[in-house]
Design a protein around this motif. Sequence first.
Motif, PDB file in Angstrom:
ATOM      1  N   GLU A 104       0.942  -5.849   2.410  1.00 50.86           N
ATOM      2  CA  GLU A 104       2.249  -6.502   2.313  1.00 50.86           C
ATOM      3  C   GLU A 104       2.059  -8.008   2.123  1.00 50.86           C
ATOM      4  O   GLU A 104       2.742  -8.639   1.306  1.00 50.86           O
ATOM      5  N   ALA A 105       1.123  -8.598   2.863  1.00 54.31           N
ATOM      6  CA  ALA A 105       0.848 -10.026   2.719  1.00 54.31           C
ATOM      7  C   ALA A 105       0.344 -10.333   1.301  1.00 54.31           C
ATOM      8  O   ALA A 105       0.760 -11.323   0.682  1.00 54.31           O
ATOM      9  N   LYS A 106      -0.519  -9.472   0.770  1.00 55.01           N
ATOM     10  CA  LYS A 106      -1.019  -9.667  -0.599  1.00 55.01           C
ATOM     11  C   LYS A 106       0.115  -9.520  -1.611  1.00 55.01           C
ATOM     12  O   LYS A 106       0.161 -10.251  -2.599  1.00 55.01           O
ATOM     13  N   ARG A 107       1.038  -8.575  -1.366  1.00 56.86           N
ATOM     14  CA  ARG A 107       2.174  -8.385  -2.275  1.00 56.86           C
ATOM     15  C   ARG A 107       3.043  -9.637  -2.303  1.00 56.86           C
ATOM     16  O   ARG A 107       3.432 -10.119  -3.373  1.00 56.86           O
ATOM     17  N   VAL A 108       3.317 -10.192  -1.127  1.00 59.91           N
ATOM     18  CA  VAL A 108       4.117 -11.419  -1.052  1.00 59.91           C
ATOM     19  C   VAL A 108       3.382 -12.560  -1.748  1.00 59.91           C
ATOM     20  O   VAL A 108       3.990 -13.338  -2.495  1.00 59.91           O
TER      21      VAL A 108
END
Length: 105
Positions: A65-69
């Motif tokens: 999720e952090a990488k997606r953001v």
Amino acid sequence: QMRRQLSTAISRAEELEVAACGEDAAAALKLTRSTSARLQKDLTASRSEVEALLEQLAEQGRELEAKRVELENAEAAYERELAEQQSLFEAALAQVALTQQQGNA
């Protein structure tokens, strides 16, 4: 006398049979308890492993999720930079066109 001895022998045989069944039942119960304890221990270990794997998956989900953001933010920054470059290019073209008009006039 013989009949009484036979009756006593039969009674004694029945008592021994009942005692043997009781011992078999006790041994079976002991085995069942031992097996149950081992299975409970295995189940607890398996549950711990599953919980650890679930926590690992949750952590990987948070990282994804952090990488997606991060990717969305980079994409937005790229689009802003692209729009700025497009704007500068259009302004340069307009300046060239204006210069050419003035030179032709």
